[in-house]
Design a protein around this motif. Structure first.
Motif, PDB file in Angstrom:
ATOM      1  N   ASP A   1      -8.935  12.449  -7.462  1.00 30.98           N
ATOM      2  CA  ASP A   1     -10.348  12.778  -7.540  1.00 30.98           C
ATOM      3  C   ASP A   1     -11.093  11.537  -8.013  1.00 30.98           C
ATOM      4  N   LYS A   2     -12.377  11.680  -8.279  1.00 30.89           N
ATOM      5  CA  LYS A   2     -13.191  10.517  -8.623  1.00 30.89           C
ATOM      6  C   LYS A   2     -12.813   9.922  -9.982  1.00 30.89           C
ATOM      7  N   ALA A   3     -12.280  10.742 -10.864  1.00 28.43           N
ATOM      8  CA  ALA A   3     -12.011  10.269 -12.218  1.00 28.43           C
ATOM      9  C   ALA A   3     -10.599   9.751 -12.419  1.00 28.43           C
ATOM     10  N   ARG A   4      -9.636  10.234 -11.658  1.00 32.22           N
ATOM     11  CA  ARG A   4      -8.241   9.882 -11.936  1.00 32.22           C
ATOM     12  C   ARG A   4      -7.421   9.956 -10.650  1.00 32.22           C
TER      13      ARG A   4
ATOM     14  N   GLU B   1      -5.788  13.136   0.582  1.00 36.09           N
ATOM     15  CA  GLU B   1      -6.994  13.006   1.375  1.00 36.09           C
ATOM     16  C   GLU B   1      -8.120  12.485   0.492  1.00 36.09           C
ATOM     17  N   GLY B   2      -9.085  11.853   1.111  1.00 35.09           N
ATOM     18  CA  GLY B   2     -10.209  11.338   0.351  1.00 35.09           C
ATOM     19  C   GLY B   2     -10.337   9.841   0.505  1.00 35.09           C
ATOM     20  N   SER B   3     -11.189   9.257  -0.329  1.00 34.08           N
ATOM     21  CA  SER B   3     -11.449   7.822  -0.248  1.00 34.08           C
ATOM     22  C   SER B   3     -10.230   7.027  -0.649  1.00 34.08           C
ATOM     23  N   ALA B   4     -10.139   5.811  -0.114  1.00 31.27           N
ATOM     24  CA  ALA B   4      -9.006   4.944  -0.403  1.00 31.27           C
ATOM     25  C   ALA B   4      -9.103   4.407  -1.821  1.00 31.27           C
TER      26      ALA B   4
ATOM     27  N   PRO C   1      -8.911   1.538  -4.772  1.00 30.63           N
ATOM     28  CA  PRO C   1      -9.192   0.098  -4.839  1.00 30.63           C
ATOM     29  C   PRO C   1      -7.894  -0.686  -4.672  1.00 30.63           C
ATOM     30  N   PRO C   2      -7.928  -1.808  -3.962  1.00 36.80           N
ATOM     31  CA  PRO C   2      -6.692  -2.574  -3.736  1.00 36.80           C
ATOM     32  C   PRO C   2      -5.999  -2.968  -5.029  1.00 36.80           C
ATOM     33  N   ALA C   3      -6.774  -3.310  -6.068  1.00 33.71           N
ATOM     34  CA  ALA C   3      -6.165  -3.721  -7.330  1.00 33.71           C
ATOM     35  C   ALA C   3      -5.460  -2.576  -8.026  1.00 33.71           C
ATOM     36  N   VAL C   4      -5.727  -1.324  -7.615  1.00 34.10           N
ATOM     37  CA  VAL C   4      -5.053  -0.155  -8.181  1.00 34.10           C
ATOM     38  C   VAL C   4      -3.885   0.263  -7.290  1.00 34.10           C
ATOM     39  N   GLU C   5      -4.120   0.246  -5.971  1.00 34.98           N
ATOM     40  CA  GLU C   5      -3.095   0.731  -5.052  1.00 34.98           C
ATOM     41  C   GLU C   5      -1.861  -0.156  -5.025  1.00 34.98           C
ATOM     42  N   ALA C   6      -2.040  -1.469  -5.117  1.00 35.18           N
ATOM     43  CA  ALA C   6      -0.897  -2.386  -5.035  1.00 35.18           C
ATOM     44  C   ALA C   6       0.113  -2.152  -6.163  1.00 35.18           C
ATOM     45  N   PRO C   7      -0.310  -2.085  -7.462  1.00 36.02           N
ATOM     46  CA  PRO C   7       0.674  -1.802  -8.515  1.00 36.02           C
ATOM     47  C   PRO C   7       1.308  -0.426  -8.376  1.00 36.02           C
ATOM     48  N   LEU C   8       0.536   0.586  -7.969  1.00 34.50           N
ATOM     49  CA  LEU C   8       1.107   1.919  -7.800  1.00 34.50           C
ATOM     50  C   LEU C   8       2.132   1.943  -6.671  1.00 34.50           C
ATOM     51  N   ALA C   9       1.900   1.179  -5.617  1.00 37.27           N
ATOM     52  CA  ALA C   9       2.881   1.095  -4.533  1.00 37.27           C
ATOM     53  C   ALA C   9       4.181   0.480  -5.022  1.00 37.27           C
ATOM     54  N   LEU C  10       4.087  -0.534  -5.886  1.00 40.59           N
ATOM     55  CA  LEU C  10       5.294  -1.143  -6.445  1.00 40.59           C
ATOM     56  C   LEU C  10       6.022  -0.174  -7.380  1.00 40.59           C
ATOM     57  N   VAL C  11       5.261   0.639  -8.118  1.00 34.86           N
ATOM     58  CA  VAL C  11       5.875   1.663  -8.971  1.00 34.86           C
ATOM     59  C   VAL C  11       6.623   2.678  -8.108  1.00 34.86           C
ATOM     60  N   LEU C  12       6.002   3.105  -7.009  1.00 35.46           N
ATOM     61  CA  LEU C  12       6.660   4.036  -6.100  1.00 35.46           C
ATOM     62  C   LEU C  12       7.925   3.428  -5.510  1.00 35.46           C
ATOM     63  N   ARG C  13       7.865   2.159  -5.147  1.00 33.47           N
ATOM     64  CA  ARG C  13       9.043   1.488  -4.591  1.00 33.47           C
ATOM     65  C   ARG C  13      10.190   1.461  -5.605  1.00 33.47           C
TER      66      ARG C  13
ATOM     67  N   ASP D   1       0.846  -1.177   0.000  1.00 29.86           N
ATOM     68  CA  ASP D   1       0.000   0.000   0.000  1.00 29.86           C
ATOM     69  C   ASP D   1       0.883   1.228   0.000  1.00 29.86           C
ATOM     70  N   LEU D   2       0.339   2.345  -0.449  1.00 24.85           N
ATOM     71  CA  LEU D   2       1.123   3.561  -0.613  1.00 24.85           C
ATOM     72  C   LEU D   2       1.637   4.095   0.714  1.00 24.85           C
ATOM     73  N   ALA D   3       0.849   3.982   1.774  1.00 26.90           N
ATOM     74  CA  ALA D   3       1.298   4.491   3.074  1.00 26.90           C
ATOM     75  C   ALA D   3       2.565   3.780   3.540  1.00 26.90           C
ATOM     76  N   SER D   4       2.585   2.447   3.427  1.00 26.50           N
ATOM     77  CA  SER D   4       3.770   1.684   3.835  1.00 26.50           C
ATOM     78  C   SER D   4       4.973   2.024   2.962  1.00 26.50           C
ATOM     79  N   GLU D   5       4.742   2.179   1.653  1.00 28.78           N
ATOM     80  CA  GLU D   5       5.854   2.488   0.753  1.00 28.78           C
ATOM     81  C   GLU D   5       6.429   3.875   1.022  1.00 28.78           C
TER      82      GLU D   5
END
Length: 386
Positions: free
Chosen positions: A315-318, A276-279, A281-293, A251-255
């Motif tokens: 935001d809601k769209a992106r 800030e805002g809604s979390a 989706p896990p299927a989106v956050e996991a790959p982005l966390a790996l990209v950040l890493r 997840d992004l917070a851990s990374e």
């Protein structure tokens, strides 16, 4: 790197845990000894009266200099005293030997505290003053310039070594934190698996035993029980897959926390805050966390930067993630893990842009659409878990 002798457990080499710096510093501060025979030879020519004691002093100095880095820190004052005595005693035969006194002040920078360093410098100053009056008879301004240079160089080296000690302690703290975190995670996994599978497997065992007893007496009832066993087993398998997926998912917070520890430990300031805002989706956050890493790893290994930052726009769209540094730039479009990052972003239907002019830092802009993925993520999650 294997050394010709084993460093003492309390040596500077063992304390800093940075073999490259210690060897580079030791060699760099010992190069000046080549001037010991060169200067007198160019001025007075060769004579055994100065060459023999100079050659002997060079061997002794190299030993003392090596002991400053690899010997016991409790004997540091003896190594420094040996350099001072050798420099002042050899001055009449070779004036360049006063460099031993400068090296002694630099060697004092290995002291564990600033107070000990100042005390050692004061003692060297007193010994040099007495020797100047009684023995060496060097012009006072020469000794003053030499001593001021030695103090300034020694103080800067002391501050640098002290920072390296703090970095070494920080690395040990991080290793201990990771070890404790792994231990806590193992205990949590054990508890979760016990709670998750204990009841389910007990139920499967009871149902299977009942079906075995009813197999001959009441086959339809036995078949019903086995159907129930199958349903319970599939439900347990789904729960195990979900649990394993949660354990593997980043997840992004851990990374961001890991990135801050990695970069600040290597002297790179790091600035970031979660959106800030809604979390996501896990299927989106996991790959982005790996990209950040991967991006942070590139900054740590290749960028030679002093500052880095991560910014998010959500935001809601992106969802946008901007990763930048002020390093050397010149990041290739398909090198240093960029291809892997691009594939992860492309799998989410997003885009990755790179702005990396040479010597002007690097900026990665990742943008992922969320409207379409919000519907696709729940369906794809079980499949990825399998």
């Amino acid at each position: 790197m294997r050394l010709p002798f084993a460093p003492a457990p309390d040596s500077l080499y063992s304390q800093l845990r940075s073999p490259a710096f210690v060897l580079r510093s030791a060699l760099g501060q010992a190069i000046w000894v080549v001037m010991l025979p060169v200067v007198p030879f160019s001025v007075h020519g060769f004579a055994w009266s100065w060459f023999a004691p100079t050659l002997l002093s060079m061997a002794v100095f190299l030993y003392l200099h090596a002991q400053v880095y690899f010997g016991s820190s409790r004997r540091l004052h003896w190594y420094v005293m040996g350099m001072v005595v050798m420099g002042l005693g050899l001055w009449r035969a070779n004036p360049v030997a006063l460099g031993y006194v400068v090296s002694a002040c630099t060697a004092l920078s290995a002291s564990p505290s600033y107070r000990l360093w100042l005390r050692g410098v004061a003692m060297i100053a007193l010994a040099t003053l007495l020797a100047t009056v009684l023995w060496v008879q060097v012009p006072w301004w020469v000794m003053l310039v030499m001593f001021v240079g030695a103090v300034l160089g020694g103080s800067s080296n002391f501050l640098y070594i002290n920072n390296l000690r703090k970095d070494a302690d920080l690395r040990l703290t991080q290793i201990e934190v990771r070890r404790l975190a792994m231990l806590a995670e193992r205990e949590r996994i054990g508890r979760d698996l016990h709670d998750l599978l204990g009841h389910t497997l007990s139920l499967v065992a009871i149902k299977s035993e009942l079906a075995r007893r009813l197999a001959l007496e009441d086959p339809p009832r036995a078949q019903q029980e086995m159907t129930e066993v199958e349903r319970v087993a599939r439900h347990a398998l789904a729960e195990v897959r979900a649990a394993v997926t949660g354990m593997r998912r980043s997840d992004l917070a851990s990374e961001i926390i890991s990135a801050r520890l990695m970069l600040e430990a290597s002297g790179v300031s790091f600035d970031s805050e979660l959106p800030e805002g809604s979390a996501l989706p896990p299927a989106v956050e996991a790959p982005l966390a790996l990209v950040l890493r991967e991006a942070v790893t590139n900054i740590h290994r290749h960028a030679r930067a002093s500052a880095a930052s991560v910014r998010f726009v959500h935001d809601k769209a992106r969802f946008q993630m901007h990763i930048s540094d002020n390093g050397c730039g010149g990041l290739a479009a398909h090198g240093n893990g960029v291809s892997g990052m691009r594939e992860r972003v492309r799998a989410l239907g997003g885009s990755l842009e790179i702005d990396s002019p040479k010597r002007r830092g690097t900026c990665l802009r990742i943008e992922v659409p969320l409207a379409r993925l919000a519907h696709a993520a729940p369906a794809s999650l079980p499949e990825s878990a399998a």
